[in-house]
Design a protein around this motif. Structure first.
Motif, PDB file in Angstrom:
ATOM      1  N   TYR A   1       0.830  -1.262   0.135  1.00 21.32           N
ATOM      2  CA  TYR A   1      -0.152  -0.157   0.111  1.00 21.32           C
ATOM      3  C   TYR A   1       0.960   1.082  -0.004  1.00 21.32           C
ATOM      4  O   TYR A   1       1.836   1.420   0.230  1.00 21.32           O
ATOM      5  CB  TYR A   1      -0.862   0.077   1.095  1.00 21.32           C
ATOM      6  CG  TYR A   1      -1.928  -1.207   1.266  1.00 21.32           C
ATOM      7  CD1 TYR A   1      -2.939  -1.241   0.844  1.00 21.32           C
ATOM      8  CD2 TYR A   1      -1.366  -2.354   1.820  1.00 21.32           C
ATOM      9  CE1 TYR A   1      -3.860  -2.128   0.645  1.00 21.32           C
ATOM     10  CE2 TYR A   1      -2.224  -3.536   1.827  1.00 21.32           C
ATOM     11  CZ  TYR A   1      -3.374  -3.358   1.120  1.00 21.32           C
ATOM     12  OH  TYR A   1      -4.272  -4.415   0.963  1.00 21.32           O
TER      13      TYR A   1
ATOM     14  N   THR B   1      -2.771   3.088  -3.647  1.00 20.58           N
ATOM     15  CA  THR B   1      -2.785   4.294  -2.770  1.00 20.58           C
ATOM     16  C   THR B   1      -3.872   4.225  -1.790  1.00 20.58           C
ATOM     17  O   THR B   1      -4.970   3.441  -1.873  1.00 20.58           O
ATOM     18  CB  THR B   1      -3.201   5.510  -3.631  1.00 20.58           C
ATOM     19  OG1 THR B   1      -3.101   6.626  -2.716  1.00 20.58           O
ATOM     20  CG2 THR B   1      -4.465   5.523  -4.534  1.00 20.58           C
ATOM     21  N   THR B   2      -3.660   4.623  -0.642  1.00 19.38           N
ATOM     22  CA  THR B   2      -4.588   4.822   0.337  1.00 19.38           C
ATOM     23  C   THR B   2      -5.003   6.164   0.390  1.00 19.38           C
ATOM     24  O   THR B   2      -5.943   6.725   1.328  1.00 19.38           O
ATOM     25  CB  THR B   2      -3.814   4.625   1.812  1.00 19.38           C
ATOM     26  OG1 THR B   2      -2.916   5.624   1.999  1.00 19.38           O
ATOM     27  CG2 THR B   2      -3.606   3.068   1.860  1.00 19.38           C
TER      28      THR B   2
ATOM     29  N   TRP C   1      -3.584   8.369   2.017  1.00 21.77           N
ATOM     30  CA  TRP C   1      -3.282   8.727   3.336  1.00 21.77           C
ATOM     31  C   TRP C   1      -4.606   8.885   4.013  1.00 21.77           C
ATOM     32  O   TRP C   1      -4.984   9.677   5.096  1.00 21.77           O
ATOM     33  CB  TRP C   1      -2.526  10.196   3.394  1.00 21.77           C
ATOM     34  CG  TRP C   1      -1.316  10.147   3.059  1.00 21.77           C
ATOM     35  CD1 TRP C   1      -0.728  11.232   2.275  1.00 21.77           C
ATOM     36  CD2 TRP C   1      -0.170   9.502   3.389  1.00 21.77           C
ATOM     37  NE1 TRP C   1       0.502  11.259   2.104  1.00 21.77           N
ATOM     38  CE2 TRP C   1       1.024  10.023   2.778  1.00 21.77           C
ATOM     39  CE3 TRP C   1      -0.089   8.328   4.064  1.00 21.77           C
ATOM     40  CZ2 TRP C   1       2.142   9.348   2.815  1.00 21.77           C
ATOM     41  CZ3 TRP C   1       1.136   7.615   4.079  1.00 21.77           C
ATOM     42  CH2 TRP C   1       2.274   8.062   3.526  1.00 21.77           C
TER      43      TRP C   1
ATOM     44  N   ASP D   1     -10.217   4.834   3.121  1.00 24.18           N
ATOM     45  CA  ASP D   1      -9.674   4.513   1.816  1.00 24.18           C
ATOM     46  C   ASP D   1      -8.707   3.082   1.817  1.00 24.18           C
ATOM     47  O   ASP D   1      -8.891   1.902   1.354  1.00 24.18           O
ATOM     48  CB  ASP D   1      -8.914   5.359   0.857  1.00 24.18           C
ATOM     49  CG  ASP D   1      -9.783   6.673   0.584  1.00 24.18           C
ATOM     50  OD1 ASP D   1     -10.777   6.545   0.933  1.00 24.18           O
ATOM     51  OD2 ASP D   1      -9.198   7.138  -0.341  1.00 24.18           O
ATOM     52  N   ALA D   2      -8.045   3.193   3.204  1.00 22.71           N
ATOM     53  CA  ALA D   2      -7.020   2.011   3.511  1.00 22.71           C
ATOM     54  C   ALA D   2      -7.661   0.896   3.911  1.00 22.71           C
ATOM     55  O   ALA D   2      -7.657  -0.237   3.215  1.00 22.71           O
ATOM     56  CB  ALA D   2      -6.063   2.557   4.622  1.00 22.71           C
ATOM     57  N   LYS D   3      -8.815   1.130   4.739  1.00 29.64           N
ATOM     58  CA  LYS D   3      -9.622   0.076   5.193  1.00 29.64           C
ATOM     59  C   LYS D   3     -10.414  -0.621   4.124  1.00 29.64           C
ATOM     60  O   LYS D   3     -10.335  -1.775   4.003  1.00 29.64           O
ATOM     61  CB  LYS D   3     -10.579   0.599   6.103  1.00 29.64           C
ATOM     62  CG  LYS D   3     -11.396  -0.340   6.844  1.00 29.64           C
ATOM     63  CD  LYS D   3     -12.498   0.468   7.718  1.00 29.64           C
ATOM     64  CE  LYS D   3     -13.663  -0.297   8.142  1.00 29.64           C
ATOM     65  NZ  LYS D   3     -13.300  -1.882   8.905  1.00 29.64           N
TER      66      LYS D   3
ATOM     67  N   LYS E   1      -9.676  -0.525   0.779  1.00 30.30           N
ATOM     68  CA  LYS E   1      -8.719  -1.101  -0.139  1.00 30.30           C
ATOM     69  C   LYS E   1      -8.117  -2.494   0.489  1.00 30.30           C
ATOM     70  O   LYS E   1      -8.228  -3.523  -0.188  1.00 30.30           O
ATOM     71  CB  LYS E   1      -7.527  -0.246  -0.279  1.00 30.30           C
ATOM     72  CG  LYS E   1      -6.653  -0.598  -1.599  1.00 30.30           C
ATOM     73  CD  LYS E   1      -6.078   0.376  -2.083  1.00 30.30           C
ATOM     74  CE  LYS E   1      -7.013   1.135  -3.281  1.00 30.30           C
ATOM     75  NZ  LYS E   1      -6.242   2.075  -3.922  1.00 30.30           N
TER      76      LYS E   1
ATOM     77  N   ALA F   1       2.487  -1.110   4.650  1.00 31.83           N
ATOM     78  CA  ALA F   1       1.553  -0.169   5.056  1.00 31.83           C
ATOM     79  C   ALA F   1       2.537   1.088   4.961  1.00 31.83           C
ATOM     80  O   ALA F   1       3.313   1.200   5.856  1.00 31.83           O
ATOM     81  CB  ALA F   1       0.788  -0.157   6.240  1.00 31.83           C
TER      82      ALA F   1
ATOM     83  N   THR G   1      -2.748   4.515   8.409  1.00 31.94           N
ATOM     84  CA  THR G   1      -3.398   3.575   7.419  1.00 31.94           C
ATOM     85  C   THR G   1      -3.106   2.059   7.810  1.00 31.94           C
ATOM     86  O   THR G   1      -3.761   1.069   7.592  1.00 31.94           O
ATOM     87  CB  THR G   1      -2.685   3.889   5.830  1.00 31.94           C
ATOM     88  OG1 THR G   1      -1.454   3.452   6.192  1.00 31.94           O
ATOM     89  CG2 THR G   1      -3.171   4.923   5.382  1.00 31.94           C
TER      90      THR G   1
ATOM     91  N   SER H   1      -5.722   0.953  10.140  1.00 32.20           N
ATOM     92  CA  SER H   1      -6.927   0.283   9.466  1.00 32.20           C
ATOM     93  C   SER H   1      -6.808  -0.921   8.652  1.00 32.20           C
ATOM     94  O   SER H   1      -7.471  -1.838   8.593  1.00 32.20           O
ATOM     95  CB  SER H   1      -7.165   1.378   8.212  1.00 32.20           C
ATOM     96  OG  SER H   1      -7.300   2.636   8.796  1.00 32.20           O
ATOM     97  N   ILE H   2      -5.582  -0.743   8.103  1.00 35.56           N
ATOM     98  CA  ILE H   2      -5.280  -2.059   7.204  1.00 35.56           C
ATOM     99  C   ILE H   2      -4.943  -3.552   8.157  1.00 35.56           C
ATOM    100  O   ILE H   2      -5.817  -4.547   7.958  1.00 35.56           O
ATOM    101  CB  ILE H   2      -3.935  -2.310   6.302  1.00 35.56           C
ATOM    102  CG1 ILE H   2      -4.137  -0.873   5.435  1.00 35.56           C
ATOM    103  CG2 ILE H   2      -3.687  -3.185   5.634  1.00 35.56           C
ATOM    104  CD1 ILE H   2      -3.195  -0.267   4.738  1.00 35.56           C
TER     105      ILE H   2
END
Ligand code: BGC
Length: 369
Positions: free
Chosen positions: A162, A221-222, A224, A228-230, A232, A252, A257, A260-261
């Motif tokens: 990511y 991309t997240t 930032w 979005d990170a979660k 993805k 990560a 991020t 979340s990931i």
């Protein structure tokens, strides 16, 4: 110095009405010497910078600090507000490196010295200095951590990658550093990328062009953004089969991020163990590291960055040339830069690096050994 500044402030307050008549005029004495603009209050990283700036600047200069809340329009407005207050130095961490060129140019037109802080403003000659961490090293440290946690001789280890926001030059530097370390281990089959066809297409190439990195970052991309990170990560896990999981490695880009990931990977029953990187040593991530939910972070001592930026600003105010140690090209010029090193933090050194060093009080955390 302080006394003189105060007198000037008082005098300029009295003359304010009269000065308006000379609007934009350099005749107007300064009310605020140093303007600071940071990207957002929504990430602990930048709140940390605010705290450290306010600590460092106590009594040194008349300062005003504004947040842009993730919006380049608001950022430009913030700069304009500070210009009307007569700043002489602008310390700015851009929301979007290219979009901030307009704000830097507006400041330059007023004779203000522009210091790009942490993130480089790109595509303009209107940046005088850059204070930064060694961002390529951040990416290298993250990737090295993943490599260090491989099982000897085991091939085909699932790798999920990511990145940060493509509008942030740092996202490229972090990725570049990580790729340099990971790529040989991807090319020889030790790691197998599970979530980026663009990265797979380029996996035999060690030194990527910016446009090539752009293609990969565009896919992983997240922005930032925690949500979005979660999303993805959740999408990647849905698309992957059970054999793409098991003991997995996750690059990560930063702590927000990473949390979340990590939460998504922790929920997946086919993931038996995960190693995940981060950066910033944010308080919630330090707790995650203590609890074994995030594997590492890259500690960027914000006190040092702030000290360097403040020293540059006070040197400029005193008519001295700030000390720099190198330069970064922003696509229009080589910007003289001062760079700070970074430290890898994981469970085994978290206490020594962050508590015993006085960076955070132990009372911020539970379960610290
Ligand atoms: C900074 C990181 C931060 C990220 C997201 C980067 O430019 O260097 O410390 O985590 O932006 O705000």
């Amino acid at each position: 110095m302080k006394k003189i500044t105060k007198v000037i402030v008082a005098a300029s307050a009295l003359l304010m009405v009269a000065s308006v008549a000379f609007a934009g005029g350099s005749q107007q004495k300064s009310k605020v010497d140093v303007g600071i603009v940071l990207p957002t209050k929504d990430e602990p990283r930048w709140v940390q910078d605010e705290t450290r700036f306010l600590d460092a600047l106590k009594g040194q200069a008349n300062v005003e600090l504004l947040f842009s809340q993730g919006d380049s329009g608001k950022e430009k407005q913030n700069v304009e507000t500070l210009l009307t207050k007569g700043i002489k130095v602008l310390i700015i961490c851009p929301q979007d490196g290219a979009a901030a060129a307009a704000a830097a140019e507006a400041a330059k037109k007023e004779g203000v010295t522009v210091i790009s802080y942490d993130r480089l403003i790109t595509n303009t000659t209107a940046v005088d200095y850059y204070v930064t961490f060694d961002s390529v090293s951040v990416g290298k440290a993250q990737a090295q951590y993943l490599v260090n946690n491989l099982e000897a001789g085991k091939m085909g280890n699932p790798l999920y990658i990511y990145a940060g926001a493509a509008s942030d030059n740092n996202a490229f530097l972090f990725f570049q550093g990580a790729w340099e370390v990971l790529q040989p281990k991807i090319a020889d089959g030790t790691f197998v990328i599970k979530n980026s066809s663009e990265a797979i297409a380029l996996q035999s190439k060690k030194n990527l062009e910016r446009t090539e990195m752009g293609k990969i970052i565009g896919q992983i991309t997240t922005n930032w953004d925690f949500n979005d990170a979660k999303k993805k990560a959740a999408d990647n896990l849905t698309a992957a089969t059970a054999k793409d999981k098991g003991r997995v490695y996750i690059l990560a880009p930063n702590d927000g991020t990473a949390r979340s990931i990590a939460d998504e990977f922790a929920k997946d029953k086919d993931v038996t163990k995960y190693f995940i990187t981060g950066q910033d040593a944010e308080i919630p991530s330090i707790q995650y590291i203590i609890d074994g939910k995030q594997s590492m972070t890259v500690f960027k001592d914000v006190r040092t960055l702030v000290r360097d930026a403040v020293k540059m600003a006070t040197d400029v105010l005193a008519g001295k040339t700030p000390v720099t140690t190198g330069s970064y090209n922003n696509n229009k010029k080589d910007v003289p830069a001062k760079q700070t090193e970074v430290i890898t933090v994981e469970q085994k050194n978290v206490k020594a690096a962050l508590i015993d060093s006085g960076y955070y009080p132990a009372s911020n955390f539970t379960g610290l050994k």
